[in-house]
Design a protein around this motif. Structure first.
Motif, PDB file in Angstrom:
ATOM      1  N   ALA A   6       0.818  -1.209   0.000  1.00 43.74           N
ATOM      2  CA  ALA A   6       0.000   0.000   0.000  1.00 43.74           C
ATOM      3  C   ALA A   6       0.851   1.259   0.000  1.00 43.74           C
ATOM      4  O   ALA A   6       0.503   2.255  -0.617  1.00 43.74           O
ATOM      5  N   GLU A   7       1.980   1.199   0.664  1.00 48.81           N
ATOM      6  CA  GLU A   7       2.810   2.394   0.784  1.00 48.81           C
ATOM      7  C   GLU A   7       3.398   2.803  -0.559  1.00 48.81           C
ATOM      8  O   GLU A   7       3.888   3.912  -0.725  1.00 48.81           O
ATOM      9  N   LEU A   8       3.318   1.936  -1.530  1.00 54.09           N
ATOM     10  CA  LEU A   8       3.865   2.247  -2.844  1.00 54.09           C
ATOM     11  C   LEU A   8       2.844   2.936  -3.743  1.00 54.09           C
ATOM     12  O   LEU A   8       3.155   3.311  -4.859  1.00 54.09           O
ATOM     13  N   PHE A   9       1.656   3.111  -3.219  1.00 58.87           N
ATOM     14  CA  PHE A   9       0.628   3.750  -4.028  1.00 58.87           C
ATOM     15  C   PHE A   9       0.240   5.096  -3.432  1.00 58.87           C
ATOM     16  O   PHE A   9       0.569   5.410  -2.287  1.00 58.87           O
ATOM     17  N   ASP A  10      -0.468   5.836  -4.247  1.00 55.23           N
ATOM     18  CA  ASP A  10      -1.085   7.094  -3.865  1.00 55.23           C
ATOM     19  C   ASP A  10      -1.927   6.963  -2.609  1.00 55.23           C
ATOM     20  O   ASP A  10      -2.618   5.967  -2.435  1.00 55.23           O
ATOM     21  N   LYS A  11      -1.922   7.995  -1.805  1.00 56.19           N
ATOM     22  CA  LYS A  11      -2.796   7.999  -0.631  1.00 56.19           C
ATOM     23  C   LYS A  11      -4.263   7.867  -1.020  1.00 56.19           C
ATOM     24  O   LYS A  11      -5.025   7.126  -0.411  1.00 56.19           O
ATOM     25  N   LYS A  12      -4.604   8.605  -2.041  1.00 60.12           N
ATOM     26  CA  LYS A  12      -5.984   8.590  -2.538  1.00 60.12           C
ATOM     27  C   LYS A  12      -6.377   7.199  -3.038  1.00 60.12           C
ATOM     28  O   LYS A  12      -7.468   6.712  -2.773  1.00 60.12           O
ATOM     29  N   GLN A  13      -5.456   6.590  -3.745  1.00 64.10           N
ATOM     30  CA  GLN A  13      -5.713   5.248  -4.259  1.00 64.10           C
ATOM     31  C   GLN A  13      -5.888   4.255  -3.123  1.00 64.10           C
ATOM     32  O   GLN A  13      -6.775   3.391  -3.157  1.00 64.10           O
ATOM     33  N   VAL A  14      -5.057   4.386  -2.122  1.00 61.13           N
ATOM     34  CA  VAL A  14      -5.151   3.496  -0.968  1.00 61.13           C
ATOM     35  C   VAL A  14      -6.479   3.697  -0.245  1.00 61.13           C
ATOM     36  O   VAL A  14      -7.143   2.725   0.135  1.00 61.13           O
TER      37      VAL A  14
ATOM     38  N   PRO B  26      -5.285  -1.154  -4.037  1.00 62.73           N
ATOM     39  CA  PRO B  26      -4.741   0.056  -4.663  1.00 62.73           C
ATOM     40  C   PRO B  26      -4.159  -0.179  -6.059  1.00 62.73           C
ATOM     41  O   PRO B  26      -4.272   0.692  -6.915  1.00 62.73           O
ATOM     42  N   ALA B  27      -3.602  -1.351  -6.271  1.00 65.18           N
ATOM     43  CA  ALA B  27      -3.053  -1.628  -7.602  1.00 65.18           C
ATOM     44  C   ALA B  27      -4.157  -1.632  -8.648  1.00 65.18           C
ATOM     45  O   ALA B  27      -3.974  -1.141  -9.758  1.00 65.18           O
ATOM     46  N   ARG B  28      -5.301  -2.174  -8.277  1.00 69.58           N
ATOM     47  CA  ARG B  28      -6.398  -2.228  -9.248  1.00 69.58           C
ATOM     48  C   ARG B  28      -6.998  -0.847  -9.475  1.00 69.58           C
ATOM     49  O   ARG B  28      -7.396  -0.511 -10.595  1.00 69.58           O
ATOM     50  N   ILE B  29      -7.045  -0.058  -8.418  1.00 67.17           N
ATOM     51  CA  ILE B  29      -7.480   1.329  -8.583  1.00 67.17           C
ATOM     52  C   ILE B  29      -6.517   2.046  -9.532  1.00 67.17           C
ATOM     53  O   ILE B  29      -6.935   2.739 -10.468  1.00 67.17           O
ATOM     54  N   SER B  55       4.069 -10.472 -13.272  1.00 71.66           N
ATOM     55  CA  SER B  55       3.098 -11.539 -13.023  1.00 71.66           C
ATOM     56  C   SER B  55       2.012 -11.085 -12.046  1.00 71.66           C
ATOM     57  O   SER B  55       0.859 -11.496 -12.157  1.00 71.66           O
ATOM     58  N   THR B  56       2.398 -10.234 -11.125  1.00 76.24           N
ATOM     59  CA  THR B  56       1.422  -9.720 -10.169  1.00 76.24           C
ATOM     60  C   THR B  56       0.428  -8.792 -10.858  1.00 76.24           C
ATOM     61  O   THR B  56      -0.784  -8.878 -10.630  1.00 76.24           O
ATOM     62  N   VAL B  57       0.943  -7.937 -11.716  1.00 76.30           N
ATOM     63  CA  VAL B  57       0.061  -7.046 -12.465  1.00 76.30           C
ATOM     64  C   VAL B  57      -0.900  -7.861 -13.314  1.00 76.30           C
ATOM     65  O   VAL B  57      -2.098  -7.562 -13.389  1.00 76.30           O
ATOM     66  N   SER B  58      -0.375  -8.896 -13.912  1.00 73.04           N
ATOM     67  CA  SER B  58      -1.209  -9.767 -14.739  1.00 73.04           C
ATOM     68  C   SER B  58      -2.358 -10.358 -13.913  1.00 73.04           C
ATOM     69  O   SER B  58      -3.489 -10.468 -14.390  1.00 73.04           O
ATOM     70  N   GLN B  59      -2.056 -10.726 -12.691  1.00 74.13           N
ATOM     71  CA  GLN B  59      -3.092 -11.249 -11.803  1.00 74.13           C
ATOM     72  C   GLN B  59      -4.173 -10.213 -11.505  1.00 74.13           C
ATOM     73  O   GLN B  59      -5.366 -10.521 -11.506  1.00 74.13           O
ATOM     74  N   HIS B  60      -3.734  -8.985 -11.241  1.00 79.68           N
ATOM     75  CA  HIS B  60      -4.705  -7.923 -10.958  1.00 79.68           C
ATOM     76  C   HIS B  60      -5.561  -7.636 -12.193  1.00 79.68           C
ATOM     77  O   HIS B  60      -6.768  -7.409 -12.077  1.00 79.68           O
ATOM     78  N   LEU B  61      -4.921  -7.668 -13.353  1.00 76.44           N
ATOM     79  CA  LEU B  61      -5.665  -7.466 -14.593  1.00 76.44           C
ATOM     80  C   LEU B  61      -6.726  -8.554 -14.759  1.00 76.44           C
ATOM     81  O   LEU B  61      -7.856  -8.283 -15.156  1.00 76.44           O
ATOM     82  N   LYS B  62      -6.333  -9.749 -14.418  1.00 75.81           N
ATOM     83  CA  LYS B  62      -7.270 -10.872 -14.518  1.00 75.81           C
ATOM     84  C   LYS B  62      -8.481 -10.664 -13.601  1.00 75.81           C
ATOM     85  O   LYS B  62      -9.617 -10.943 -13.985  1.00 75.81           O
ATOM     86  N   ALA B  63      -8.213 -10.177 -12.400  1.00 79.54           N
ATOM     87  CA  ALA B  63      -9.289  -9.927 -11.438  1.00 79.54           C
ATOM     88  C   ALA B  63     -10.262  -8.880 -11.976  1.00 79.54           C
ATOM     89  O   ALA B  63     -11.485  -9.048 -11.902  1.00 79.54           O
ATOM     90  N   LEU B  64      -9.706  -7.817 -12.538  1.00 77.05           N
ATOM     91  CA  LEU B  64     -10.553  -6.759 -13.084  1.00 77.05           C
ATOM     92  C   LEU B  64     -11.336  -7.261 -14.286  1.00 77.05           C
ATOM     93  O   LEU B  64     -12.487  -6.887 -14.501  1.00 77.05           O
ATOM     94  N   LYS B  65     -10.694  -8.120 -15.044  1.00 77.66           N
ATOM     95  CA  LYS B  65     -11.334  -8.661 -16.235  1.00 77.66           C
ATOM     96  C   LYS B  65     -12.486  -9.593 -15.851  1.00 77.66           C
ATOM     97  O   LYS B  65     -13.559  -9.527 -16.431  1.00 77.66           O
ATOM     98  N   SER B  66     -12.259 -10.422 -14.848  1.00 77.42           N
ATOM     99  CA  SER B  66     -13.329 -11.361 -14.515  1.00 77.42           C
ATOM    100  C   SER B  66     -14.469 -10.662 -13.776  1.00 77.42           C
ATOM    101  O   SER B  66     -15.583 -11.183 -13.729  1.00 77.42           O
TER     102      SER B  66
END
Lengths: 110, 110
Positions: A6-14, B26-29, B55-66
């Motif tokens: 989480a700390e690697l993302f925007d505060k807003k995003q978190v 937050p990654a998906r946001i 590979s982690t990003v790919s997983q998040h993309l998959k989650a958003l896709k499904s």
DNA sequence: ATCGTATATCGTAAATTTACGATGAATATA
DNA sequence: TATATTCATCGTAAATTTACGATATACGAT
């Protein structure tokens, strides 16, 4: 690891993600709807309206409380829960902003 | 057990929770915001903009896709991702309805 | 045909979530 | 005071999530 970086993302995003996560279980959605249906606070009868054990409901209530979405006040033996209007306003604003930002433009896609 | 007793809840409640859950990281946001910033589809450079392994990003993309929130189309070696406007409309509607239902009335509380 | 690039999937590890029963603490009631 | 009730917390188990590296696949370029 389910460690969210989480700390690697925007505060807003978190923050957006945290609110969303708090809403990410049908039991918590149901609890919020139960609380909204009342104009007064609610105590124990939440559990009776859900297909879950008391301790499980208590856990979900805790999650909503630590997200700030509900308040809980002790009233004798019982605990009185209600929505935190202020946080819900914030939540509304944040979600609206986020989602409308997503839905503008985007023409020449897939 | 992390078994969510989804079948014991309302269809609407389950759907609301599912959408919320999809936004619950937050990654998906961040991914959705990246996709929204473009008016064209996006392929590999999503990973470069995130502090996560491919590979982690790919997983998040998959989650958003499904969850139906994004679409992904193969375009040669690359995969082209973009927002699914239709689902985002639904999502907007669902969230708005849910949240405005929460914020009506409630006077004599805590 | 071979090599390089892009991306998905697999295998794995650690953390977290969901769920329950049991227990504990606090209060109301008999 | 003893008992019952309400609710939070503890302990525990199973599933899921998050993350990564390694590998596989598929395509384009040489």
């Amino acid at each position: 690891m389910a460690i969210t970086k989480a700390e690697l993302f925007d505060k807003k995003q978190v923050q957006t993600a945290e609110f969303a996560k708090a809403l990410g279980h049908p039991a918590r959605i149901a609890i919020l709807e139960i609380l909204a249906k009342r104009d007064t606070c609610i105590c124990g009868d939440i559990t009776e309206q859900l297909p879950l054990a008391q301790s499980t409901v208590s856990q979900h209530l805790k999650a909503l409380k630590s997200a700030g979405i509900i308040k809980g006040e002790i009233d004798g033996v019982r605990t009185c829960y209600c929505l935190d209007e202020e946080t819900i306003s914030d939540l509304q604003e944040i979600m609206k902003n986020f989602l409308t930002n997503l839905s503008t433009q985007h023409s020449n896609c897939c």
